[in-house]
Design an enzyme around this catalytic site. Structure first.
Site, short mmCIF file in Angstrom:
data_model
loop_
_atom_site.label_atom_id
_atom_site.label_comp_id
_atom_site.label_asym_id
_atom_site.label_seq_id
_atom_site.Cartn_x
_atom_site.Cartn_y
_atom_site.Cartn_z
N MET B 1 0.93 -0.59 0.02
CA MET B 1 0.42 0.19 -0.26
C MET B 1 0.48 1.34 -0.07
O MET B 1 2.18 1.02 0.22
CB MET B 1 -1.20 0.05 1.54
CG MET B 1 -1.87 -0.99 1.25
SD MET B 1 -3.05 -1.47 -0.18
CE MET B 1 -4.44 -0.38 0.99
N CYS B 2 0.25 2.31 0.31
CA CYS B 2 0.59 3.44 0.13
C CYS B 2 0.49 5.00 0.56
O CYS B 2 -0.21 4.26 2.26
CB CYS B 2 0.45 4.27 -1.36
SG CYS B 2 0.92 3.10 -3.03
N GLU B 3 1.34 5.58 1.30
CA GLU B 3 0.58 6.77 2.09
C GLU B 3 0.06 7.89 1.14
O GLU B 3 1.11 8.56 -0.13
CB GLU B 3 1.15 7.23 2.66
CG GLU B 3 1.47 5.61 3.89
CD GLU B 3 1.54 6.30 5.76
OE1 GLU B 3 1.46 7.25 6.38
OE2 GLU B 3 2.06 5.52 5.96
N ASN B 108 -4.05 5.88 -3.31
CA ASN B 108 -3.86 5.25 -2.44
C ASN B 108 -4.97 3.79 -1.77
O ASN B 108 -6.01 3.98 -2.09
CB ASN B 108 -3.83 5.44 -0.06
CG ASN B 108 -3.91 3.90 0.39
OD1 ASN B 108 -4.59 4.81 0.84
ND2 ASN B 108 -3.10 3.00 0.63
#
Lengths: 265, 265
Positions: B1-3, B108
């Protein structure tokens, strides 16, 4: 007016040396204080750095000199504003996505009657003649080729036709790329040099800097630099002719188109 | 995942403090080592910085911390890749021009079946589900509004409808802007805080840094920060609800849309 700097190379190459000289013209050895920008195509990706302040004082420009970004194709521009205020929206290079490729564009010159150039899918964000001409040019290509043509020659010819139409409106020196090809088109002023083995030494015109390319290259490297004015004082640069389009790929000239209409003098 | 990290402000504001904490999650306090990017809207213009390397080691990220860029709207992203390789073409934020405005987007989450989302004018350059969803979303807006709608509410509703359709495909936390509005949409995780007078002190969670906003602001300033996880340890952040869209302008929430379909748990 403005100044242009481009690079085409067959191996990922940084432009630190050429850019170090070029940025001095942005408020140092040259009067182009109204912003600057540089775009890099790297391994299928694209990024650009732009600043509406003089390049000679810019911390971002210093970073570009000190942080070698390796790229096959580079387009850079320093601005002395004529049409459009000094702000980020009017700072070259300009970018649009077409056919899933990012197209990058920088212009040197001034056009008259540009406001009536028809636009299609692409719309200017800022207020310059340059960005309007870019949106017109890409729109013409997209109108002719809703999907990219299989034979690249057809596209090159369409680019040349659009450039020749823009030359009718004034001075139109151009750098344009889709990441594979670098297009350079000349109305008044554009020079180029191709460096390949045996590599030698080059001395900048605008800053006290010398590089021995033999220390940084292999014998298979081909690197071409295109600029409004030659950047080095000890090498022989080729001047482009009015109406001439060069199509670069991997550091070499892949195609050349001559003026299709009389040159006004 | 990302932020994700976003900012909306009523005065040109730098994001150095928040970004200093955020970038530590890109390979330092967090696992998001697969690239980062940040985009600024400044006085009608737009620029972005992207790097396919970890933000915690990036000289460009350090420049962003040290060189205060004053902006009304900021979108930033640090990436932990799932769909698409680690390279510049797959590095958020993504940008397209529509209606003469530059639209910036960061995502995200992860979507399934995204390959069949229909595309129109906009085509992905890279290979991520995120960029495909962006091209779909903008294409939907443009199909519904070939020219920008006079009433912004119609556009906000259309953005929410498109987000809700994307939520059906998986996790879709979004930051999107056209330079005037900042859209934040939540599927699973997004928090926000609005700072206004009387300003106090804030302490970062991810780095040893404290700022007293009272020293850097006037009593009319309104600055909101939106992030995947709260960035400070001594302030109270609001969590967004699944399916909720917030439309920000000048630091404040201009409109709010609730989930239009059941939330699956």
């Amino acid at each position: 007016m403005c100044e242009l700097l481009g690079m085409s190379a067959n191996v990922p190459t940084d432009i630190c040396f050429s850019f170090s000289g070029f940025l001095h013209r942005g408020g140092g050895t040259g009067p182009h204080r109204d912003g600057w920008g540089i775009a890099f195509y790297e391994a299928g990706g694209y990024r650009e750095f732009r600043d509406p302040h003089p390049s000679v004082d810019s911390p971002i420009a210093r970073l570009i000199c000190d942080y070698p970004i390796k790229s096959h194709t580079v387009i850079s521009h320093i601005r002395q504003a004529n049409v459009g205020g000094v702000n980020l929206a009017n700072t070259h290079p300009f970018t649009r996505e077409m056919w899933g490729r990012l197209w990058c564009y920088a212009h040197n010159g001034q056009l008259s009657g540009w406001q009536t150039l028809p636009l299609d899918v692409f719309t200017p964000v800022g207020s310059t003649d340059s960005e309007h001409a870019f949106c017109y040019l890409l729109g013409e290509l997209r109108r002719e080729f809703p999907t990219p043509p299989e034979a690249p020659e057809a596209l090159w010819q369409a680019v040349h036709r659009a450039c020749e139409r823009l030359r009718e409106l004034g001075v139109f020196n151009l750098l344009l790329s889709d990441g594979t090809y670098l297009y350079t088109y000349c109305t008044t002023k554009l020079a180029h040099i191709t460096r390949r083995a045996p590599f030698g030494e080059a001395v900048l015109s605008d800053a006290e800097m010398t590089v021995n390319f033999a220390e940084h290259t292999t014998c298979h490297d081909i690197v071409s630099v295109i600029a409004t004015e030659p950047l080095t004082q000890n090498e022989r640069w080729c001047k482009m002719a009015p109406g001439e389009l060069l199509v670069w790929r991997n550091g070499a000239i892949e195609a050349r188109f001559e003026a299709s209409m009389p040159i006004s003098v």
